[in-house]
Design a protein around this motif. Structure first.
Motif, short mmCIF file in Angstrom:
data_model
loop_
_atom_site.label_atom_id
_atom_site.label_comp_id
_atom_site.label_asym_id
_atom_site.label_seq_id
_atom_site.Cartn_x
_atom_site.Cartn_y
_atom_site.Cartn_z
N UNK A 278 0.98 -1.17 0.11
CA UNK A 278 0.26 0.12 -0.36
C UNK A 278 0.86 0.86 -0.01
N UNK A 279 2.09 0.79 0.58
CA UNK A 279 2.64 2.21 0.34
C UNK A 279 3.14 2.29 -0.79
N UNK A 280 3.52 1.60 -1.47
CA UNK A 280 4.27 1.86 -2.53
C UNK A 280 3.38 2.40 -3.51
N UNK A 286 2.62 9.93 -5.84
CA UNK A 286 3.15 10.70 -4.89
C UNK A 286 4.52 11.92 -6.45
N UNK A 287 4.32 11.00 -7.36
CA UNK A 287 5.69 10.98 -7.80
C UNK A 287 5.12 13.14 -8.94
N UNK A 288 6.22 13.33 -9.65
CA UNK A 288 5.61 15.25 -10.16
C UNK A 288 4.55 14.06 -11.33
N UNK A 289 4.07 14.98 -11.20
CA UNK A 289 2.80 14.77 -12.06
C UNK A 289 3.39 15.66 -13.86
N UNK A 290 2.99 14.66 -14.97
CA UNK A 290 3.69 15.17 -15.59
C UNK A 290 2.43 15.70 -16.63
N UNK A 291 3.01 16.75 -17.42
CA UNK A 291 2.36 18.86 -17.97
C UNK A 291 1.85 17.45 -19.09
N UNK A 292 -0.11 18.05 -19.35
CA UNK A 292 -0.22 17.17 -20.09
C UNK A 292 -1.80 18.66 -20.77
N UNK A 293 -2.00 18.64 -21.63
CA UNK A 293 -2.76 19.51 -22.06
C UNK A 293 -4.17 19.36 -21.58
N UNK A 324 7.70 14.53 0.65
CA UNK A 324 8.84 15.34 1.87
C UNK A 324 8.09 14.81 3.11
N UNK A 325 6.50 14.77 2.97
CA UNK A 325 6.22 13.75 3.87
C UNK A 325 6.03 12.77 4.31
N UNK A 326 5.70 11.91 2.84
CA UNK A 326 5.47 11.03 2.72
C UNK A 326 6.74 9.36 3.15
N UNK A 327 7.88 11.47 2.70
CA UNK A 327 9.46 9.95 2.96
C UNK A 327 9.94 9.68 4.89
N UNK A 328 9.13 11.14 5.30
CA UNK A 328 9.28 11.54 6.50
C UNK A 328 9.07 10.11 7.30
N UNK A 329 7.22 9.88 7.11
CA UNK A 329 6.50 9.39 7.41
C UNK A 329 7.08 7.47 7.09
N UNK A 334 8.98 2.56 8.92
CA UNK A 334 10.47 1.53 9.51
C UNK A 334 11.01 1.41 10.63
N UNK A 335 11.22 2.83 11.05
CA UNK A 335 12.25 2.70 12.27
C UNK A 335 11.31 2.31 13.83
N UNK A 336 10.26 2.07 13.45
CA UNK A 336 8.70 1.58 14.78
C UNK A 336 8.64 0.41 14.08
N UNK A 337 9.20 -1.11 12.73
CA UNK A 337 8.96 -1.40 12.59
C UNK A 337 7.51 -1.81 12.04
N UNK A 338 6.58 -1.06 11.62
CA UNK A 338 5.60 -0.66 11.15
C UNK A 338 5.15 -1.65 9.71
N UNK A 339 6.20 -1.69 8.63
CA UNK A 339 5.81 -1.64 7.87
C UNK A 339 5.98 -2.83 7.46
N UNK A 340 4.70 -4.02 6.90
CA UNK A 340 4.68 -5.09 6.70
C UNK A 340 5.23 -5.91 5.56
N UNK A 341 5.83 -7.02 4.99
CA UNK A 341 6.56 -7.12 3.87
C UNK A 341 5.26 -8.09 3.41
N UNK A 342 4.77 -8.41 4.22
CA UNK A 342 4.01 -9.65 3.22
C UNK A 342 2.82 -8.56 2.58
N UNK A 343 1.92 -9.52 1.70
CA UNK A 343 1.43 -8.93 0.46
C UNK A 343 -0.24 -8.87 1.23
#
Length: 409
Positions: A278-280, A286-293, A324-329, A334-343
């Motif tokens: 889900x985080x992925x 959140x990647x930059x939005x391409x400019x479209x007409x 930036x908020x996403x990177x910090x959160x 991850x430091x709290x061990x709260x990202x589960x790698x299971x699908x």
């Protein structure tokens, strides 16, 4: 015309995890849950469908309404796939008659069961999707047996369509329906389908609404995933595309809500985590939005709603802040061990297996009580029908007697 037609005629997944199996097919609900014997054993009013169809045709031709008991008898007496098609016709006719509001809940339940029994799931799904035309609004138990049937055949595309209808009806009240819906959605996503923006919106809304009902890793991950997809739609198609004809808030900021989910999970007990899957998804959006007409039609819509367009532009401008908020959160989680790698599918499958005994017991108890209530209601209606027929017979005899007496004078 319709009357004339009658007269003619557990296995191992890639992760090594145990999931359910029956006769070589996937299944979730137990045999007792989907068993139709109790429903079939209830007292039925045996009818000749050709005669019943002819009666309804004559009634409609005379501009009189057909009773809810009549359409109920027709559905209950279906005995072939062809008769399912005929019942669809009369459901349509009934819903476009003055008695349309009186289609009984047990008739809807019986209709879905008959569709499953005679291999007509396509008809069940079609009438649910076109509920405005047929009046088919199933309850949770009925939705569940339909979903389980589709899951057994691995038909996750149609199962996803059913989940979308449950979402639109806002019927995620029962734990069983919530978990079945999540199981369907993650199996659907396993096949990595190419989604239109409408499908992303429907999927996002379904994930969000089911996730809000759960207070665990699966629930919060669904909230995050759902908000991320809705935020993507808001970003590229505008806020109105998100909430139009949907049971969602019309306030902007779905990407910000996704970040709030991450923030909330960081402060919850250590057993509540977020799935990496889900985080992925949020990270990619959140990647930059391409400019479209801007398409001409969208441009016109923006001119009509300048305030809304301003909010949408603000969301795009806030993307760097969101990243930036996403990177910090994410780093905090991850430091709290709260990202589960299971699908998500694995976690949901485990949760369903854990909760199934309790939710099945609860659902079956409610279903048995509901069937009793339906039978009592049907008995009252049948008694009222007999009284009205007797009254009509007496009035007819009285008119005949009066006419005979007048003729003898």
């Amino acid at each position: 015309m319709a009357a004339h037609m009658f007269k003619r005629g557990f296995v191992w997944s890639r992760t090594g995890m145990k999931v359910w199996a029956a006769a070589g097919k996937r299944c979730i609900l137990s045999a007792a849950y989907v068993d139709s014997s109790k429903w079939e054993q209830r007292e039925k009013d045996k009818q000749n469908l050709a005669e019943l169809a002819s009666l309804m045709d004559r009634t409609y031709e005379r501009k009189f309404p057909v009773s809810s008991l009549t359409i109920s008898r027709f559905i209950d007496n279906i005995s072939s796939r062809e008769q399912v098609d005929q019942a669809e016709y009369y459901l349509y006719k009934f819903h476009h008659s003055p008695n349309c509001f009186y289609l009984r809940d047990w008739s809807i339940h019986s209709w879905i069961r008959q569709c499953l029994k005679f291999g007509a799931r396509d008809k069940a799904l079609y009438t649910i999707q076109h509920k405005v035309q047929y009046g088919i609004f199933p309850d949770n138990f009925t939705f569940n047996i339909l979903l389980d049937s589709l899951i057994k055949d691995g038909n996750y595309k149609d199962a996803m369509a059913v989940v979308t209808e449950i979402m639109i009806q806002e019927s995620f009240d029962d734990v069983s329906t919530q978990l079945l819906a999540l199981y369907v959605m993650y199996n659907y996503l396993e096949n990595k389908p190419e989604l239109t923006w409408e499908e992303e919106r429907d999927l996002g809304a379904s994930l969000l609404l089911t996730g809000l009902k759960q207070t665990n890793t699966v629930g919060f991950s669904a909230q995050l995933y759902g908000c991320a997809l809705l935020g993507k739609v808001e970003l590229y198609k505008g806020l109105r595309a998100v909430y139009h004809q949907m049971p969602l808030m019309w306030t902007p900021g779905y990407l910000n809500r996704a970040l709030q989910v991450m923030e909330n999970v960081a402060s919850l007990p250590e057993n509540v985590k977020l799935c990496k899957e889900a985080t992925d998804v949020l990270a990619a959006i959140l990647q930059p939005v391409p400019v479209t007409e801007t398409p001409q039609e969208e441009g016109k819509a923006s001119e009509e709603t300048p305030k809304q367009a301003q909010f949408e532009e603000t969301e795009k401008l806030r993307l760097p802040e969101y990243r930036e908020q996403f990177k910090d959160l994410h780093a905090k989680l991850q430091s709290l061990g709260k990202v589960d790698s299971a699908s998500l599918l694995t976690l949901t499958t485990q949760l369903v297996e854990e909760k199934r005994p309790s939710f099945e017991e609860e659902d079956l108890a409610k279903y048995e009580q509901k069937v009793k209530e339906w039978e009592q209601e049907r008995a009252v209606l049948m008694e009222r029908e007999r009284e009205m027929r007797e009254k009509a017979r007496q009035e007819l005899e009285a008119r005949k007697a009066a006419k005979a007496a007048k003729a003898s004078l």
